[in-house]
Design an enzyme around this catalytic site. Sequence first.
Site, PDB file in Angstrom:
ATOM      1  N   HIS A   1      12.027  -7.346   8.886  1.00  0.00           N
ATOM      2  CA  HIS A   1      11.725  -7.020   7.496  1.00  0.00           C
ATOM      3  C   HIS A   1      10.218  -7.185   7.303  1.00  0.00           C
ATOM      4  CE1 HIS A   1      12.619  -6.224   3.359  1.00  0.00           C
ATOM      5  NE2 HIS A   1      12.128  -7.377   2.951  1.00  0.00           N
TER       6      HIS A   1
ATOM      7  N   LYS B   1       5.988  -2.411   8.479  1.00  0.00           N
ATOM      8  CA  LYS B   1       5.281  -2.527   7.188  1.00  0.00           C
ATOM      9  C   LYS B   1       3.804  -2.825   7.373  1.00  0.00           C
ATOM     10  CE  LYS B   1       9.353  -4.031   4.523  1.00  0.00           C
ATOM     11  NZ  LYS B   1      10.350  -4.089   5.598  1.00  0.00           N
TER      12      LYS B   1
ATOM     13  N   HIS C   1       5.343  -1.617   2.322  1.00  0.00           N
ATOM     14  CA  HIS C   1       6.742  -1.901   1.992  1.00  0.00           C
ATOM     15  C   HIS C   1       7.274  -0.773   1.120  1.00  0.00           C
ATOM     16  CE1 HIS C   1      10.444  -3.693   1.157  1.00  0.00           C
ATOM     17  NE2 HIS C   1      10.080  -4.899   0.768  1.00  0.00           N
TER      18      HIS C   1
END
Length: 424
Positions: free
Chosen positions: A314, A346, A351
């Site tokens: 993430h 990212k 993002h």
Amino acid sequence: MAPMKDKHGRPVVVVTGMGVVTSLGQGKDENWAKLTAGQSGIHTITRFPIEGLRTTIAGTVDFVPFENAPDLTTKMAALAGEEAVQEAKIGDADSFPGPLFLGMPPVELEWPQRQDLARASGKSADITYTDILKGAAAKDFSAMQTRFLFGSVGDALADRFGTKGAPISISTACATGATAIQLAVEAIRRGETGAALVIAADGSANQESLVRFSLLSALSTRNGEPTAAARPFSKDRDGFVMAEGAGALVLESWEHATARGATILGVVEGCGEMADSFHRTRSSPDGAPIIGCIRNALDDAGVTPGDVQYVNAHGTSTPENDKMEYVGLAAVFGDHLAKVAVSSNKSMIGHTLSAAGAIEAVFTLMTIRSGVIPPTINHTEADPAIKMDLVPNVARKASVTRAISNSFGFGGQNVCLVLAAEPA
């Protein structure tokens, strides 16, 4: 032909088409070339005035003309979806043989629309919500009302692709794209459909969104060096960079895909989720929901941590989120984590919020197919508290047959996907 089942006796779900749009460009080829070259799509915002904003950089998609956020979300979703459907060679141009699962941001009136309603109220100052309602009734705003319905994006895309049944539109914060994939996988496993179109898109990088995330102290303020602003897992990370984009995948049961001679690009082996329910923005300090989410995905796939070679993190670049993702990975993978490559897309595309889970799933599958792991750029100063093989700054060749892709959203929306190469 004997049906292919997974380790739990369910239909194997495969990927036969993929599409992507980010600030790096349109299409898988352009994105992949730039991503593996370590190129950043983050830049100073030129789309709207930035005076007074604490953060003046973003990964906006400026090559797609649009009128408002739902319009941009719809157009990027259509571009990604068209690429995926064309690659899958499935159905006719406007008749997809399955449902649409759409991940998208919440839809709200933006400042220009609110200003239109305020002007229609007849007042120029001290305008209340009641005045806004009076303004809404003063003239025909039906076009605005239709455009700013949450369901309007899904309806437009369902019409464009001719998907079957009512489109499913969902918004689960930064896990949205992964949630949409999970819903499609579960529908195929239940035997409700042989194919599904999954799209996740987000075109909501505007002034109000920047102000909101700034008030949460979630955004990087490294405005003077946009391409160096996103620094996932680095000691000097200071927040994420807001971005836009879309990702799309055509999912099918293995039987459905092989029966029509489709090329299989990869397998969605497992999906795991676990709600945090701790705080509106912060993760539970013990990391239990993130740990449980990853373990649920591995259990769903029927594999162990030792079977995984790569983690598409993430990796937002916020101090807390990166720390908690490491805590979760360390707890699940243990000593094996040292042998697992980790990177964050990212660092280059920012993002993409509601789109992130689908975009990063596409890049994870491309990693598996190409044997090239995109780097985590801007990694110049390691955080001594985060000890992972972060593939720093330069792409790496590696044999990857199975990977996980993490998506951890505000409000405790956690989803992890297990993605793998085509079964032998």
